[in-house]
Each structure stands twice: as structure tokens, then as C-alpha cells.
Design a protein around this motif. Sequence first.
Motif, mmCIF file in Angstrom:
data_model
loop_
_atom_site.group_PDB
_atom_site.id
_atom_site.type_symbol
_atom_site.label_atom_id
_atom_site.label_comp_id
_atom_site.label_asym_id
_atom_site.label_seq_id
_atom_site.Cartn_x
_atom_site.Cartn_y
_atom_site.Cartn_z
ATOM 1 N N ARG A 239 -29.486 37.800 37.373
ATOM 2 C CA ARG A 239 -30.919 37.960 37.096
ATOM 3 C C ARG A 239 -31.663 36.750 37.670
ATOM 4 O O ARG A 239 -31.317 35.598 37.370
ATOM 5 C CB ARG A 239 -31.169 38.062 35.601
ATOM 6 N N VAL A 240 -32.672 37.015 38.490
ATOM 7 C CA VAL A 240 -33.475 35.964 39.113
ATOM 8 C C VAL A 240 -34.947 36.265 38.831
ATOM 9 O O VAL A 240 -35.403 37.396 39.041
ATOM 10 C CB VAL A 240 -33.235 35.890 40.633
ATOM 11 N N THR A 241 -35.666 35.262 38.333
ATOM 12 C CA THR A 241 -37.102 35.425 38.105
ATOM 13 C C THR A 241 -37.847 34.218 38.671
ATOM 14 O O THR A 241 -37.375 33.087 38.585
ATOM 15 C CB THR A 241 -37.434 35.561 36.607
ATOM 16 N N SER A 242 -39.022 34.500 39.252
ATOM 17 C CA SER A 242 -39.874 33.429 39.766
ATOM 18 C C SER A 242 -41.299 33.970 39.904
ATOM 19 O O SER A 242 -41.516 34.986 40.568
ATOM 20 C CB SER A 242 -39.367 32.918 41.117
ATOM 21 N N TYR A 243 -42.247 33.299 39.278
ATOM 22 C CA TYR A 243 -43.636 33.771 39.356
ATOM 23 C C TYR A 243 -44.131 33.699 40.800
ATOM 24 O O TYR A 243 -44.614 34.678 41.361
ATOM 25 C CB TYR A 243 -44.520 32.932 38.435
ATOM 26 N N ALA B 282 -38.321 32.748 49.129
ATOM 27 C CA ALA B 282 -37.200 33.673 49.273
ATOM 28 C C ALA B 282 -36.455 33.721 47.956
ATOM 29 O O ALA B 282 -36.228 32.691 47.314
ATOM 30 C CB ALA B 282 -36.278 33.221 50.389
ATOM 31 N N ALA B 283 -36.068 34.936 47.545
ATOM 32 C CA ALA B 283 -35.345 35.107 46.279
ATOM 33 C C ALA B 283 -34.204 36.090 46.497
ATOM 34 O O ALA B 283 -34.385 37.142 47.118
ATOM 35 C CB ALA B 283 -36.274 35.598 45.185
ATOM 36 N N THR B 284 -33.021 35.746 45.963
ATOM 37 C CA THR B 284 -31.829 36.578 46.124
ATOM 38 C C THR B 284 -31.131 36.750 44.784
ATOM 39 O O THR B 284 -30.877 35.770 44.085
ATOM 40 C CB THR B 284 -30.840 35.944 47.119
ATOM 41 N N ALA B 285 -30.822 38.014 44.443
ATOM 42 C CA ALA B 285 -30.003 38.322 43.274
ATOM 43 C C ALA B 285 -28.850 39.193 43.743
ATOM 44 O O ALA B 285 -29.070 40.285 44.278
ATOM 45 C CB ALA B 285 -30.820 39.043 42.210
ATOM 46 N N ASN B 286 -27.641 38.696 43.561
ATOM 47 C CA ASN B 286 -26.468 39.392 44.093
ATOM 48 C C ASN B 286 -25.378 39.430 43.027
ATOM 49 O O ASN B 286 -25.054 38.412 42.424
ATOM 50 C CB ASN B 286 -25.964 38.673 45.353
ATOM 51 N N GLU C 170 -37.443 39.643 39.193
ATOM 52 C CA GLU C 170 -38.808 39.829 38.729
ATOM 53 C C GLU C 170 -39.651 38.661 39.224
ATOM 54 O O GLU C 170 -39.267 37.498 39.086
ATOM 55 C CB GLU C 170 -38.866 39.903 37.201
ATOM 56 N N GLY C 171 -40.813 38.983 39.810
ATOM 57 C CA GLY C 171 -41.725 37.967 40.287
ATOM 58 C C GLY C 171 -43.132 38.512 40.400
ATOM 59 O O GLY C 171 -43.381 39.710 40.174
ATOM 60 N N THR C 172 -44.071 37.636 40.779
ATOM 61 C CA THR C 172 -45.466 38.060 40.889
ATOM 62 C C THR C 172 -45.977 37.960 42.320
ATOM 63 O O THR C 172 -46.324 38.977 42.927
ATOM 64 C CB THR C 172 -46.352 37.224 39.944
ATOM 65 N N ASN C 173 -45.990 36.777 42.887
ATOM 66 C CA ASN C 173 -46.497 36.601 44.253
ATOM 67 C C ASN C 173 -45.475 35.849 45.084
ATOM 68 O O ASN C 173 -44.935 34.832 44.645
ATOM 69 C CB ASN C 173 -47.822 35.828 44.241
ATOM 70 N N GLY C 174 -45.218 36.365 46.307
ATOM 71 C CA GLY C 174 -44.262 35.671 47.158
ATOM 72 C C GLY C 174 -44.028 36.367 48.467
ATOM 73 O O GLY C 174 -44.891 37.101 48.964
ATOM 74 N N ALA D 50 -29.543 48.121 40.619
ATOM 75 C CA ALA D 50 -30.373 47.066 41.189
ATOM 76 C C ALA D 50 -31.818 47.333 40.812
ATOM 77 O O ALA D 50 -32.296 48.469 40.940
ATOM 78 C CB ALA D 50 -30.213 47.004 42.703
ATOM 79 N N SER D 51 -32.509 46.301 40.339
ATOM 80 C CA SER D 51 -33.887 46.458 39.893
ATOM 81 C C SER D 51 -34.751 45.348 40.466
ATOM 82 O O SER D 51 -34.378 44.167 40.398
ATOM 83 C CB SER D 51 -33.952 46.431 38.356
ATOM 84 N N THR D 52 -35.899 45.716 41.032
ATOM 85 C CA THR D 52 -36.825 44.744 41.609
ATOM 86 C C THR D 52 -38.231 45.031 41.110
ATOM 87 O O THR D 52 -38.711 46.168 41.206
ATOM 88 C CB THR D 52 -36.810 44.801 43.141
ATOM 89 N N THR D 53 -38.893 43.996 40.572
ATOM 90 C CA THR D 53 -40.269 44.128 40.093
ATOM 91 C C THR D 53 -41.112 43.009 40.675
ATOM 92 O O THR D 53 -40.815 41.828 40.460
ATOM 93 C CB THR D 53 -40.334 44.065 38.557
ATOM 94 N N ILE D 54 -42.156 43.373 41.442
ATOM 95 C CA ILE D 54 -43.108 42.411 41.981
ATOM 96 C C ILE D 54 -44.488 42.832 41.493
ATOM 97 O O ILE D 54 -44.996 43.889 41.880
ATOM 98 C CB ILE D 54 -43.061 42.363 43.515
ATOM 99 N N ARG D 55 -45.091 42.029 40.663
ATOM 100 C CA ARG D 55 -46.345 42.413 40.016
ATOM 101 C C ARG D 55 -47.579 42.090 40.841
ATOM 102 O O ARG D 55 -48.667 42.592 40.546
ATOM 103 C CB ARG D 55 -46.438 41.735 38.654
#
Length: 414
Positions: A289-293, A297-301, A337-341, A383-388
Motif C-alpha cells: 500500500r502506497v499513499t502520497s497526497y 513517481a509512485a510504485t506499489a508492487n 492513493e493520491g491526490t495530485n502528481g 490492484a487498486s488505484t485512486t487519484i483524487r
Amino acid sequence: MARHAPNRLAGTIAATAMCVVAATEAFAQDRSIVLNQQLQLGDVIAGETLNVEDATGEVGVNVAAQGNTASGTVQNGAIDLSSQQTMRGNTRATTSLTLTGDTEGPVNAETQARGNYLAAGAYGANLTVDASQTVAPSEVTASSVITGSSARLIGGASVGVTAIANTTSLGASGSRVEGVIVQNSSAGVRASNFAGTQYIPETAEFISQSAGNTVSVNSGLASSQNLAIRQRQAGDQVTASTSANSGNAWDLAGRARATGNQAILYNQGGSAVVLTDQSNLSQIQTASRVTSYDFGAATANAYGTGNEVSIGNNDVYLEIDNSQVNSGGVEVSSTFEGTNGYDVRVASQAVGNSVTGYACSQCNGYMDVTNAQTNSGAVSATASTTIRGTGRSVATSANAIGNSATFYVSRPGS
């Protein structure tokens, strides 16, 4: 096995144990003989707690708990190694980091828990191994935590957590390696890695990996192998969990890997003949699980498998006789899960049984393979990806396979 002149150094091997060590080393006319017996009855625990504020340099931590360990080498001779290791207690390694303010240097932390560990090397020699490793019903656990949410890791981070019940590692160069390796684990094996941070403007990687039984053999130059490997994992669970979190991260990765039984072998310069026999009864669970507002670059493996074999020979002849039975479920998940990137990579793979064999085509390589795989456990990958807010690219995959077998002949480097 070739004979050598009596004035050649046959080799030395050293064994250390937490509890009982019975090791003999004798120079015979043509070979050395080592008999190693180790029994650990109680728990083995190692822990480290750090509270650091505004560190201007590197923060480095190394924590290791091991029930039984033996290691050694042989050079320009021949050696017969007979080793029996038994771990009956729990093995636990923990790391707790409280990092406040700005940590200017990199954070490098490694946490390891192992029940039994055997390592041997051969250089221009003949190595014959008869190894047995057993972990009774117990717990092998490793964990790392970066507490709070105000940590500012200016120099980035590399944090690894490893939990393995039985490990055998052999290395060789210009040598022949042969013998039998038997591993039995009834332990629950668990690795967890958690990080709560505010700001990471450098590369940061958080890894957790766990396994019931592992064998690795790497022999190069004019080497050959003739090995039989038998592995049994029967604890309740083998789990690996990584949770990497930051308010603002430039390059953040969380990786997790759990395996019931694993055998990884590579040879170069001669024949490789290997028999592998694996059985896993444990539930395999892997979560990353990786989260960053805000993120660059973001990687979840995440990867999980009941039984895994990989055998490669960069020479003419490779013979594989593989048998795998998995009845434990394999459950793997990756989440971001993240917001802007900008760029996000999320991957999840679950396999009941996996075998890979390869030989060298440029050497007129030839393979003789017998393979039998049976999987009766449930296998799932999500696999789940959420970008708000906004993002530039997203690549995501989830693969679940009951039985996987891959055999190929390719030229070196391909």
C-alpha cells in the motif's frame, strides 16, 4: 569426485550457533569433512529503537535475529559438508524509528529474522552437501516502523524487512556442487514494513519479503551442479506487508513479496542436473500500500506464490525434475492513493506454483524437463488505484495464475 594431492589446502568451514554447535573439521588425504549439528530451543529476539531529530548525516540501522547459522568456504580441494539445524523457539527482529525534523542524509535500515541459515562457498573445489534444516511450530517475524507523520527524509530512504524460516545459500566458481538439501518449516512467517512521513524529495523504497524455505545456488565459470532439493512449508501463514506513506514524495515505492518455498539456481560452464520437490500448506498473503497526497513517481508492487523454482544454465545441458504441490491459498493486493502528481505504477501477481528453466542457445544448449504441478488453493490478485486530483499516467496490472511453467533456450544476455 577428483582426488587432489595431500599438500593442497582442502578448505575450511566455520559454524556458529546461538545454542548448540557440534562441528568437526579434519584434513583427510584427499578431502575435508565437516559435521555440523545445531539445536536452538529458546526464543531469539533482536530489537532497535531510535529517536532522532534533525540528523545531518545518514541514519543507518541493521537488526538481525537468527536461531542457527553456519558458514564457510572450500578452496582448491574437496569437502563433504553434513549439516543439521533445528530451531524450536520463536525468532523476532524489530526496528522502530522516530525521525523528527529534517533528516539530511539517507535512511538505510535492514531488519532480518531467520530460523536457520547455512552458507557455503567453493572455489576451484568439489563441494558435497548433505543439509537438513527444520523449524518447529513457532513464529519467525520481522518488522520495521517509522512512527509519526512529521518525518522529513531529505536524503531519501531504503528500508528492507526480511523474515525467512530456513535459508541455504551456496556459491561456487570453477567447482562442482552436489548433494541433498532438505528444508521443513512449520512456522508462521511474517514481515511488515510501515512508514509514515511528511516529505521525501529523493528516492525512497520500502520492501518487505517473507518465505518459509529458500535455497539459492550460484555457480560460475567452469562449474557444474547435481542437486536434490526437498522443501515443506506447513505453518499457518507466510505474509509480507508494506505500507509506505508520505504527504509529498518525489519517487516513492512500496514492494512486498511472500513465498512458501523458493529454489533459485544458476550455473555456468558445465552441466546442471536438479531435482526439486516442493509442498506448501500455508496461506500466502502479500499486500503493498502506497499513499502520497502530492507525488512525482509512485510504485506499489506485490507478489505472492506458494512454490517457486527458477533454474538456469549458461551451458550445454540442463536437466530438471520438478514436482510442486500447493494447497494453501495465495492472496495478493497492491494499492495506491493520491491526490495530485505525475506517474503511478501498480502491479499485483499471485501464483500457486511457478517453475522457470532456461539454457544457452549459443552453446547448443539442451534441456531435459519433467514437470508436475498441482494447485488446489484459491489464487487471487487485486490492484487498486485512486487519484483524487490530477495525474499524468497510470499503469496497473493484476494477474492470478494457478500453475505456471516456462522453459526456454536463449543466448546469453537475452
